[in-house]
Structure formats: structure tokens, C-alpha cells
Enzyme design. Structure first.
Site, PDB file in Angstrom:
ATOM      1  N   ASP A  16       0.832  -1.217   0.000  1.00 24.64           N
ATOM      2  CA  ASP A  16       0.000   0.000   0.000  1.00 24.64           C
ATOM      3  C   ASP A  16       0.865   1.265   0.000  1.00 24.64           C
ATOM      4  O   ASP A  16       1.955   1.265   0.559  1.00 24.64           O
ATOM      5  CB  ASP A  16      -0.921  -0.017   1.220  1.00 24.64           C
ATOM      6  CG  ASP A  16      -2.060   0.977   1.086  1.00 24.64           C
ATOM      7  OD1 ASP A  16      -2.390   1.372  -0.049  1.00 24.64           O
ATOM      8  OD2 ASP A  16      -2.624   1.364   2.124  1.00 24.64           O
ATOM      9  N   ARG A  20      -0.062   7.644  -2.838  1.00 25.12           N
ATOM     10  CA  ARG A  20       0.506   8.765  -2.068  1.00 25.12           C
ATOM     11  C   ARG A  20       1.937   9.047  -2.505  1.00 25.12           C
ATOM     12  O   ARG A  20       2.363  10.197  -2.566  1.00 25.12           O
ATOM     13  CB  ARG A  20       0.438   8.455  -0.569  1.00 25.12           C
ATOM     14  CG  ARG A  20      -0.918   8.778   0.030  1.00 25.12           C
ATOM     15  CD  ARG A  20      -1.106   8.108   1.357  1.00 25.12           C
ATOM     16  NE  ARG A  20      -1.344   6.675   1.193  1.00 25.12           N
ATOM     17  CZ  ARG A  20      -1.266   5.795   2.178  1.00 25.12           C
ATOM     18  NH1 ARG A  20      -0.936   6.194   3.397  1.00 25.12           N
ATOM     19  NH2 ARG A  20      -1.537   4.531   1.957  1.00 25.12           N
ATOM     20  N   HIS A  33       2.135   3.303  -9.144  1.00 23.44           N
ATOM     21  CA  HIS A  33       1.986   1.856  -9.349  1.00 23.44           C
ATOM     22  C   HIS A  33       3.171   1.310 -10.153  1.00 23.44           C
ATOM     23  O   HIS A  33       3.645   0.205  -9.904  1.00 23.44           O
ATOM     24  CB  HIS A  33       0.664   1.547 -10.049  1.00 23.44           C
ATOM     25  CG  HIS A  33      -0.534   1.960  -9.243  1.00 23.44           C
ATOM     26  ND1 HIS A  33      -0.660   1.676  -7.899  1.00 23.44           N
ATOM     27  CD2 HIS A  33      -1.653   2.653  -9.574  1.00 23.44           C
ATOM     28  CE1 HIS A  33      -1.804   2.167  -7.448  1.00 23.44           C
ATOM     29  NE2 HIS A  33      -2.434   2.767  -8.452  1.00 23.44           N
ATOM     30  N   ARG A  67     -12.314   2.194  -7.740  1.00 24.38           N
ATOM     31  CA  ARG A  67     -11.450   3.348  -8.055  1.00 24.38           C
ATOM     32  C   ARG A  67     -11.844   3.959  -9.404  1.00 24.38           C
ATOM     33  O   ARG A  67     -12.560   3.322 -10.193  1.00 24.38           O
ATOM     34  CB  ARG A  67      -9.996   2.889  -8.097  1.00 24.38           C
ATOM     35  CG  ARG A  67      -9.543   2.476  -6.711  1.00 24.38           C
ATOM     36  CD  ARG A  67      -8.058   2.342  -6.612  1.00 24.38           C
ATOM     37  NE  ARG A  67      -7.702   2.040  -5.242  1.00 24.38           N
ATOM     38  CZ  ARG A  67      -6.497   2.128  -4.736  1.00 24.38           C
ATOM     39  NH1 ARG A  67      -5.492   2.507  -5.510  1.00 24.38           N
ATOM     40  NH2 ARG A  67      -6.256   1.848  -3.481  1.00 24.38           N
ATOM     41  N   LEU A 127      11.187 -20.259  -5.026  1.00 25.60           N
ATOM     42  CA  LEU A 127      10.279 -19.343  -4.315  1.00 25.60           C
ATOM     43  C   LEU A 127       8.900 -19.416  -4.960  1.00 25.60           C
ATOM     44  O   LEU A 127       8.766 -19.239  -6.171  1.00 25.60           O
ATOM     45  CB  LEU A 127      10.809 -17.897  -4.409  1.00 25.60           C
ATOM     46  CG  LEU A 127       9.907 -16.813  -3.825  1.00 25.60           C
ATOM     47  CD1 LEU A 127       9.835 -16.900  -2.298  1.00 25.60           C
ATOM     48  CD2 LEU A 127      10.386 -15.418  -4.222  1.00 25.60           C
TER      49      LEU A 127
HETATM   50  C1  IPE Z   1      -5.352  -2.753  -0.130  1.00 28.90           C
HETATM   51  O1  IPE Z   1      -5.034  -1.402  -0.308  1.00 28.90           O
HETATM   52  C2  IPE Z   1      -5.330  -3.461  -1.446  1.00 28.90           C
HETATM   53  C3  IPE Z   1      -4.034  -3.585  -2.095  1.00 28.90           C
HETATM   54  C4  IPE Z   1      -2.884  -3.196  -1.625  1.00 28.90           C
HETATM   55  C5  IPE Z   1      -4.069  -4.231  -3.371  1.00 28.90           C
HETATM   56  P1  IPE Z   1      -6.167  -0.294  -0.427  1.00 28.90           P
HETATM   57  O2  IPE Z   1      -5.457   1.001  -0.556  1.00 28.90           O
HETATM   58  O3  IPE Z   1      -7.123  -0.639  -1.490  1.00 28.90           O
HETATM   59  O4  IPE Z   1      -6.890  -0.410   0.995  1.00 28.90           O
HETATM   60  P2  IPE Z   1      -7.914   0.577   1.720  1.00 28.90           P
HETATM   61  O5  IPE Z   1      -9.026   0.842   0.757  1.00 28.90           O
HETATM   62  O6  IPE Z   1      -7.173   1.842   2.041  1.00 28.90           O
HETATM   63  O7  IPE Z   1      -8.332  -0.140   2.949  1.00 28.90           O
HETATM   64  C1  IPE Z   2      -1.677   0.175  -3.272  1.00 29.37           C
HETATM   65  O1  IPE Z   2      -1.401   1.528  -3.333  1.00 29.37           O
HETATM   66  C2  IPE Z   2      -1.852  -0.441  -4.646  1.00 29.37           C
HETATM   67  C3  IPE Z   2      -3.239  -0.823  -4.955  1.00 29.37           C
HETATM   68  C4  IPE Z   2      -4.245  -0.784  -4.142  1.00 29.37           C
HETATM   69  C5  IPE Z   2      -3.471  -1.293  -6.298  1.00 29.37           C
HETATM   70  P1  IPE Z   2      -2.569   2.591  -3.318  1.00 29.37           P
HETATM   71  O2  IPE Z   2      -2.938   2.915  -4.714  1.00 29.37           O
HETATM   72  O3  IPE Z   2      -3.691   2.146  -2.454  1.00 29.37           O
HETATM   73  O4  IPE Z   2      -1.832   3.824  -2.644  1.00 29.37           O
HETATM   74  P2  IPE Z   2      -2.469   4.881  -1.653  1.00 29.37           P
HETATM   75  O5  IPE Z   2      -2.987   4.130  -0.479  1.00 29.37           O
HETATM   76  O6  IPE Z   2      -3.550   5.607  -2.390  1.00 29.37           O
HETATM   77  O7  IPE Z   2      -1.314   5.770  -1.304  1.00 29.37           O
HETATM   78 MG    MG Z   3      -4.111   2.424  -0.481  1.00 34.01          MG
END
Ligand code: IPE
Ligand code: IPE
Ligand code: MG
Length: 244
Positions: A16, A20, A33, A67, A127
Site C-alpha cells: 500500500d 501517495r 503503481h 477506483r 520461491l
Molecule cells: C489494499 O489497499 C489493497 C491492495 C494493496 C491491493 P487499499 O489502498 O485498497 O486499501 P484501503 O481501501 O485503504 O483499505
Molecule cells: C496500493 O497503493 C496499490 C493498490 C491498491 C493497487 P494505493 O494505490 O492504495 O496507494 P495509496 O494508499 O492511495 O497511497
Molecule cells: Mg491504499
């Protein structure tokens, strides 16, 4: 490479913080990403090098369909591209890819990319790399229960274990979440029952080999009791007693 002692057999990661990471640099979220793929490549390599046997990553959740359409399609494109580019290298590192998630709802391109990556790496055993994509812990529990029902099999913890999407590996020892949130977000609801949890504020694109080692060092200091007392863990029943 300074790998810490007591290496977990199975590490699971909620990757995650990509969005940001990008936003702070005035970049589009998809750039985060992309950087996340770089971090993942290095993570897979490091885990293989230090003797982790199973790595399971959360790449796209059942809820991530909520999203903006542009980000969802960007993530789909990125997965397909990464699979086609990275497989030869993963192959040479002895990595076996498993796709974990609901295939329905994914485009042919993504489905085929995943199937090809699985087939190409099926002979590897250094792995095991589980990519959870279009995955949700609730989906997994429901699909396992539905499978048992369809077969007329009794629902027990053992039969559920066998029907779950991660039946081919033991439960995760260490579950890491980057990005500062302290929640599971519908990841491995069944399998994380006794995983050690590790949360870090580091954003996923910044989570490097040293950060993995730090998480493992923290894990190595934990006492896993599985319901027992500390004294029992220190001197398991059946351990030889010293002669009086
Ligand atoms: C969890 O992250 C899913 C992945 C990392 C793929 P999110 O960013 O979607 O989680 P929430 O919505 O903040 O809980
Ligand atoms: C996690 O990063 C990747 C996915 C959920 C695909 P985010 O896209 O949720 O990043 P933040 O939480 O918005 O920073
Ligand atoms: Mg996130």
C-alpha cells in the site's frame, strides 16, 4: 547481504502507498503503481536470496474496482505488461507464479497473461510467488464453502483449508502492510489467523531490501504462542527433562 536470522517461511504483503508516493511528487497515481512494480521486483529477488519460500502479495482487491476507471485500467495494463516483461527473469531466479483471485471479471488479456506466467514457471521451486489479483478474503472463504457444498463435502477447518485459494502453501508467518494504515482490507482473512502483523509507514515504492530485513528482524523477536503460555513455548510438552 545481511539477512536476519529466523527467516519466515511465508511472507504476505499488502503493498500500500503507491498513490501517495506519486501524489507527493505531483505525478499521476499510475506512476506510483509503476514504481511499485520496481519495488516488487526487488522484493521477490531479495526474498528468494534470503531463503523465504513463499511470498504472497496483494496487488488488486475485490474493492479496488471502486477506483476511477482510468486507474483501474492503468492497473490492468500494468499487470499484463509486467507479466510479459518480468517472467524470463523470474524464471531464471527459480520463481513459481500462482495467480490467486477471481478470474471472472478480468479481461482475456490479463487472464491469459496470468495463465501463461503460471505455465511458464510451473517447474520452479525456489520461491513460490502468489499474486493476489481481483482477490478478497471474503470471496475466498465463500468460494471455498461453495466448492465444498457443490461436492457435498462436510465443512470442517481442514476441508476449508483444502478448498481455499492458498491451499498449496502453509499460512503466512509474517504479514506486512506498508503505507501506514493498520487494517487488513479484506486480504487473507482465513489464512492470517496466526500471522505476525507488521505495519510500517514506509510507502510501498520505498520498501526496499533493508526494509524487508527490518521487518524480518522484528518478526524474529516475536514469541509465537498459538494459544499456549510463554512457559509452554519455552519448554514444550514432550521435551526431554533433565535427569534429576
Ligand atoms: C489494499 O489497499 C489493497 C491492495 C494493496 C491491493 P487499499 O489502498 O485498497 O486499501 P484501503 O481501501 O485503504 O483499505
Ligand atoms: C496500493 O497503493 C496499490 C493498490 C491498491 C493497487 P494505493 O494505490 O492504495 O496507494 P495509496 O494508499 O492511495 O497511497
Ligand atoms: Mg491504499
Amino acid at each position: 547481504m545481511s539477512a536476519p536470522g529466523n527467516i519466515p517461511h511465508h511472507i504476505a504483503i499488502v503493498m500500500d502507498g503507491n498513490g501517495r508516493w506519486a501524489t507527493r511528487r505531483f505525478l499521476p497515481r499510475v506512476a506510483g503503481h509503476k514504481k511499485g512494480v520496481d519495488a516488487l521486483r526487488a522484493c521477490v529477488r531479495h526474498c528468494g536470496d534470503i531463503g523465504v519460500k513463499v511470498l504472497t502479495v496483494f496487488a488488486f482487491s475485490s474493492e479496488n474496482w471502486n477506483r476511477p476507471a482510468e486507474e483501474v485500467s492503468g492497473l490492468m495494463e500494468l499487470l499484463a505488461l509486467a507479466l510479459s516483461r518480468e517472467v524470463p527473469q523470474l524464471q531464471s531466479e527459480g520463481v513459481r507464479i500462482h495467480f490467486i483471485g477471481e478470474r471472472a471479471g478480468l479481461s482475456d488479456k490479463v487472464r491469459n497473461g496470468l495463465a501463461q506466467a503460471e505455465a511458464a514457471t510451473a517447474g520452479n521451486d525456489r520461491l513460490v510467488f502468489n499474486i493476489c489479483f481481483n482477490y478478497g478474503g471474503r470471496w475466498d472463504i465463500a468460494q471455498a464453502a461453495a466448492r465444498l457444498a457443490a461436492r457435498g463435502e462436510a465443512v470442517t477447518e481442514q476441508s476449508m483449508d483444502r478448498a481455499m485459494a492458498l491451499a498449496h502453501v502453509p499460512d503466512p508467518d509474517l504479514l506486512i502492510r506498508t503505507g501506514g494504515e493498520q487494517r487488513i482490507s479484506n486480504f487473507l482473512l482465513w489464512q492470517a489467523a496466526y500471522s505476525e502483523l507488521y505495519f510500517t509507514d514506509k510507502l510501498w515504492p520505498e520498501f526496499d531490501a533493508a526494509a524487508i530485513d527490518e521487518a524480518i528482524a522484528d518478526y524474529a523477536g516475536r514469541e509465537r504462542r498459538f494459544g499456549r503460555t510463554s512457559e509452554q513455548v519455552a519448554a514444550p510438552a514432550g521435551a526431554k527433562r533433565k535427569a534429576a
